[in-house]
Design a protein around this motif. Structure first.
Motif, PDB file in Angstrom:
ATOM      1  N   MET A  58      -5.513  17.514  -7.014  1.00 54.45           N
ATOM      2  CA  MET A  58      -5.941  18.234  -5.841  1.00 54.45           C
ATOM      3  C   MET A  58      -5.568  17.497  -4.572  1.00 54.45           C
ATOM      4  SD  MET A  58      -9.702  20.048  -5.229  1.00 54.45           S
ATOM      5  CE  MET A  58      -9.522  20.902  -6.700  1.00 54.45           C
ATOM      6  N   THR A  59      -5.150  18.310  -3.563  1.00 56.06           N
ATOM      7  CA  THR A  59      -4.843  17.580  -2.275  1.00 56.06           C
ATOM      8  C   THR A  59      -4.916  18.643  -1.225  1.00 56.06           C
ATOM      9  OG1 THR A  59      -3.075  16.426  -1.213  1.00 56.06           O
ATOM     10  CG2 THR A  59      -2.346  17.944  -2.602  1.00 56.06           C
ATOM     11  N   ALA A  60      -4.576  18.406   0.056  1.00 59.48           N
ATOM     12  CA  ALA A  60      -4.426  19.379   1.072  1.00 59.48           C
ATOM     13  C   ALA A  60      -3.220  20.149   1.012  1.00 59.48           C
ATOM     14  CB  ALA A  60      -4.622  18.525   2.264  1.00 59.48           C
ATOM     15  N   ALA A  61      -3.321  21.329   1.406  1.00 58.16           N
ATOM     16  CA  ALA A  61      -2.117  22.456   1.241  1.00 58.16           C
ATOM     17  C   ALA A  61      -0.989  21.960   2.356  1.00 58.16           C
ATOM     18  CB  ALA A  61      -2.682  23.689   1.552  1.00 58.16           C
ATOM     19  N   HIS A  62      -1.302  21.333   3.359  1.00 55.69           N
ATOM     20  CA  HIS A  62      -0.289  20.778   4.296  1.00 55.69           C
ATOM     21  C   HIS A  62       0.533  19.740   4.062  1.00 55.69           C
ATOM     22  CE1 HIS A  62      -3.703  18.122   5.894  1.00 55.69           C
ATOM     23  NE2 HIS A  62      -2.783  17.156   6.123  1.00 55.69           N
ATOM     24  N   CYS A  63      -0.039  18.942   2.684  1.00 54.06           N
ATOM     25  CA  CYS A  63       0.600  17.805   2.419  1.00 54.06           C
ATOM     26  C   CYS A  63       2.150  18.097   1.674  1.00 54.06           C
ATOM     27  CB  CYS A  63      -0.328  17.004   1.502  1.00 54.06           C
ATOM     28  SG  CYS A  63      -1.493  16.246   2.482  1.00 54.06           S
ATOM     29  N   ASP A  64       3.076  17.075   1.978  1.00 57.50           N
ATOM     30  CA  ASP A  64       4.310  17.240   1.370  1.00 57.50           C
ATOM     31  C   ASP A  64       4.437  16.176   0.327  1.00 57.50           C
ATOM     32  OD1 ASP A  64       5.341  19.696   2.566  1.00 57.50           O
ATOM     33  OD2 ASP A  64       5.873  18.308   4.106  1.00 57.50           O
ATOM     34  N   GLY A  65       5.415  16.118  -0.607  1.00 61.89           N
ATOM     35  CA  GLY A  65       5.764  15.096  -1.400  1.00 61.89           C
ATOM     36  C   GLY A  65       6.390  15.393  -2.499  1.00 61.89           C
ATOM     37  N   ASP A  66       7.216  14.340  -3.202  1.00 60.86           N
ATOM     38  CA  ASP A  66       8.190  14.539  -4.224  1.00 60.86           C
ATOM     39  C   ASP A  66       7.557  13.850  -5.471  1.00 60.86           C
ATOM     40  OD1 ASP A  66       8.930  11.982  -3.763  1.00 60.86           O
ATOM     41  OD2 ASP A  66      10.481  12.599  -2.473  1.00 60.86           O
ATOM     42  N   ARG A  67       6.697  13.143  -5.337  1.00 63.17           N
ATOM     43  CA  ARG A  67       6.050  12.471  -6.679  1.00 63.17           C
ATOM     44  C   ARG A  67       4.393  12.198  -6.209  1.00 63.17           C
ATOM     45  NH1 ARG A  67       8.890   6.511  -6.712  1.00 63.17           N
ATOM     46  NH2 ARG A  67       7.464   5.167  -5.242  1.00 63.17           N
ATOM     47  N   VAL A  68       4.030  11.662  -7.373  1.00 63.07           N
ATOM     48  CA  VAL A  68       2.487  10.963  -7.245  1.00 63.07           C
ATOM     49  C   VAL A  68       2.424   9.863  -7.933  1.00 63.07           C
ATOM     50  CG1 VAL A  68       0.215  11.688  -7.961  1.00 63.07           C
ATOM     51  CG2 VAL A  68       1.735  13.474  -6.948  1.00 63.07           C
ATOM     52  N   VAL A  69       1.738   8.984  -7.251  1.00 61.94           N
ATOM     53  CA  VAL A  69       1.461   7.563  -7.798  1.00 61.94           C
ATOM     54  C   VAL A  69      -0.317   7.458  -8.296  1.00 61.94           C
ATOM     55  CG1 VAL A  69       1.074   5.283  -7.383  1.00 61.94           C
ATOM     56  CG2 VAL A  69       3.252   6.436  -6.552  1.00 61.94           C
ATOM     57  N   LEU A  70      -0.416   7.180  -9.245  1.00 64.15           N
ATOM     58  CA  LEU A  70      -1.785   7.350  -9.883  1.00 64.15           C
ATOM     59  C   LEU A  70      -2.255   5.856 -10.269  1.00 64.15           C
ATOM     60  CD1 LEU A  70      -1.491  10.497 -12.349  1.00 64.15           C
ATOM     61  CD2 LEU A  70      -2.457  10.296  -9.924  1.00 64.15           C
ATOM     62  N   GLY A  71      -3.615   5.850 -10.232  1.00 65.16           N
ATOM     63  CA  GLY A  71      -4.105   4.423 -11.008  1.00 65.16           C
ATOM     64  C   GLY A  71      -3.805   3.199 -10.313  1.00 65.16           C
ATOM     65  N   THR A  72      -3.569   3.238  -8.994  1.00 69.46           N
ATOM     66  CA  THR A  72      -3.251   1.867  -8.515  1.00 69.46           C
ATOM     67  C   THR A  72      -4.091   1.534  -7.211  1.00 69.46           C
ATOM     68  OG1 THR A  72      -1.193   0.697  -7.519  1.00 69.46           O
ATOM     69  CG2 THR A  72      -1.433   2.874  -6.872  1.00 69.46           C
ATOM     70  N   HIS A  73      -4.158   0.449  -6.793  1.00 72.62           N
ATOM     71  CA  HIS A  73      -4.782  -0.301  -5.620  1.00 72.62           C
ATOM     72  C   HIS A  73      -3.998  -0.568  -4.801  1.00 72.62           C
ATOM     73  CE1 HIS A  73      -8.171  -2.204  -3.405  1.00 72.62           C
ATOM     74  NE2 HIS A  73      -7.212  -3.395  -3.354  1.00 72.62           N
ATOM     75  N   ASN A  74      -2.980  -1.046  -4.777  1.00 68.96           N
ATOM     76  CA  ASN A  74      -1.969  -1.900  -3.945  1.00 68.96           C
ATOM     77  C   ASN A  74      -0.641  -0.844  -4.002  1.00 68.96           C
ATOM     78  OD1 ASN A  74       0.524  -2.978  -2.532  1.00 68.96           O
ATOM     79  ND2 ASN A  74      -0.925  -4.781  -2.252  1.00 68.96           N
ATOM     80  N   LEU A  75      -0.226   0.034  -3.305  1.00 71.89           N
ATOM     81  CA  LEU A  75       1.030   0.721  -3.691  1.00 71.89           C
ATOM     82  C   LEU A  75       2.226   0.064  -3.855  1.00 71.89           C
ATOM     83  CD1 LEU A  75       0.275   3.915  -1.025  1.00 71.89           C
ATOM     84  CD2 LEU A  75       0.210   3.791  -3.704  1.00 71.89           C
ATOM     85  N   HIS A  76       2.568  -1.022  -3.061  1.00 70.59           N
ATOM     86  CA  HIS A  76       3.549  -1.961  -3.304  1.00 70.59           C
ATOM     87  C   HIS A  76       3.533  -2.831  -4.495  1.00 70.59           C
ATOM     88  CE1 HIS A  76       4.540  -0.616   0.579  1.00 70.59           C
ATOM     89  NE2 HIS A  76       3.582  -0.988   1.202  1.00 70.59           N
ATOM     90  N   LYS A  77       2.791  -2.865  -5.252  1.00 70.57           N
ATOM     91  CA  LYS A  77       2.640  -3.611  -6.591  1.00 70.57           C
ATOM     92  C   LYS A  77       3.060  -3.071  -7.746  1.00 70.57           C
ATOM     93  CE  LYS A  77      -0.754  -7.399  -5.065  1.00 70.57           C
ATOM     94  NZ  LYS A  77      -1.815  -7.887  -5.424  1.00 70.57           N
ATOM     95  N   SER A  78       3.655  -3.421  -8.849  1.00 70.05           N
ATOM     96  CA  SER A  78       4.060  -3.085 -10.025  1.00 70.05           C
ATOM     97  C   SER A  78       2.827  -2.450 -10.725  1.00 70.05           C
ATOM     98  CB  SER A  78       4.895  -3.651 -10.878  1.00 70.05           C
ATOM     99  OG  SER A  78       4.243  -4.816 -11.256  1.00 70.05           O
ATOM    100  N   GLY A  79       3.052  -1.677 -11.717  1.00 69.32           N
ATOM    101  CA  GLY A  79       1.807  -1.305 -12.831  1.00 69.32           C
ATOM    102  C   GLY A  79       1.415  -0.166 -12.590  1.00 69.32           C
ATOM    103  N   LYS A  80       1.899   0.628 -11.554  1.00 71.63           N
ATOM    104  CA  LYS A  80       1.512   1.971 -11.337  1.00 71.63           C
ATOM    105  C   LYS A  80       1.986   2.996 -12.192  1.00 71.63           C
ATOM    106  CE  LYS A  80       4.404   1.914  -6.965  1.00 71.63           C
ATOM    107  NZ  LYS A  80       4.701   0.196  -6.886  1.00 71.63           N
TER     108      LYS A  80
END
Length: 228
Positions: free
Chosen positions: A59-81
């Motif tokens: 679930m997100t806001a209708a105004h949001c754009d994107g082509d992918r979703v990242v789940l289960g991570t704390h730091n978006l720049h680290k591997s393991g997501k």
């Protein structure tokens, strides 16, 4: 009676009807405590937040754009997501702009994750350790990084579909002849099958190594296993 998703959602700030951009005067969240949080991304960069309400819906806001979703991570720049494709968007009927309300959307995401750029994975085999070499008696393993698909397409003329590129580009690490058929493993999951390199060259190759993307063949794999 109403249904909650066992999450506490922050109330939107409606002042000036500005789009929410960041958390103000907050604290860093403890790691592994908000695993329902999702990052909605455009070309690999964070654009909006969201939250998992079912294993295949965010679930997100209708105004949001994107082509992918990242789940289960704390730091978006680290591997393991966990990275998932957006299969379909369901904006609330009648939504026509963030200032007019109804700013809510459901995203159906793929069941299976794909690998983000630069994620550290590993490949193993008994293949050659140099061009024109010989097979090894003892199993060898090396860590390689996932390479952006667009970069791979630029470096490989006529790159086929449904592949993953990792290693053999900007590094002297990768696979060689005799390693074909082995797995590319990321976070303990086999995501690719060793396929081919450039002109059988294993000495500092200048193009990425190519693997078959297992996720693209899951239907066939399941059908074959179920029939036998």
């Amino acid at each position: 009676m109403y249904t909650t998703y066992k999450l506490v959602c922050a109330s939107p700030l409606l002042a000036n009807r500005a789009l929410g951009s960041e958390i103000i005067n907050g604290n860093e969240a403890p790691e592994n405590t908000l695993l329902y949080m999702a990052s909605l991304q455009v070309n690999g960069s964070h654009n909006c937040g969201g939250f998992l309400i079912r294993k295949d819906f965010v679930m997100t806001a209708a105004h949001c754009d994107g082509d992918r979703v990242v789940l289960g991570t704390h730091n978006l720049h680290k591997s393991g997501k966990t990275v998932r494709h957006i299969v379909k968007r369901y904006r609330y009927p009648g939504y026509d702009g963030v200032g007019n309300g109804k700013d809510i959307m459901l995203l159906k995401v793929s069941k299976y994750s794909f690998n983000p750029d630069n994620e550290q994975c590993r490949v193993a085999g008994w293949g050659y350790t140099r061009t024109g070499g010989w097979t090894e008696d003892n199993l060898r393993v090396v860590d390689v990084s996932i390479i952006n698909p667009q970069v791979c397409k630029k470096e490989w003329d006529g790159l086929p579909a449904n592949v993953i590129c990792a290693g053999g580009y900007g590094t002297n690490k990768g696979f060689c002849q005799g390693d074909s058929g082995g797995p590319l493993v990321c976070n303990g999951i086999a995501v690719g099958v060793v396929s081919f390199n450039k002109y059988r060259n294993c000495n500092y190759p200048d193009v990425p190594n190519v693997y078959t993307d297992i996720s693209k063949y899951l239907t066939w794999i399941k059908q074959t296993l179920n029939k036998n």
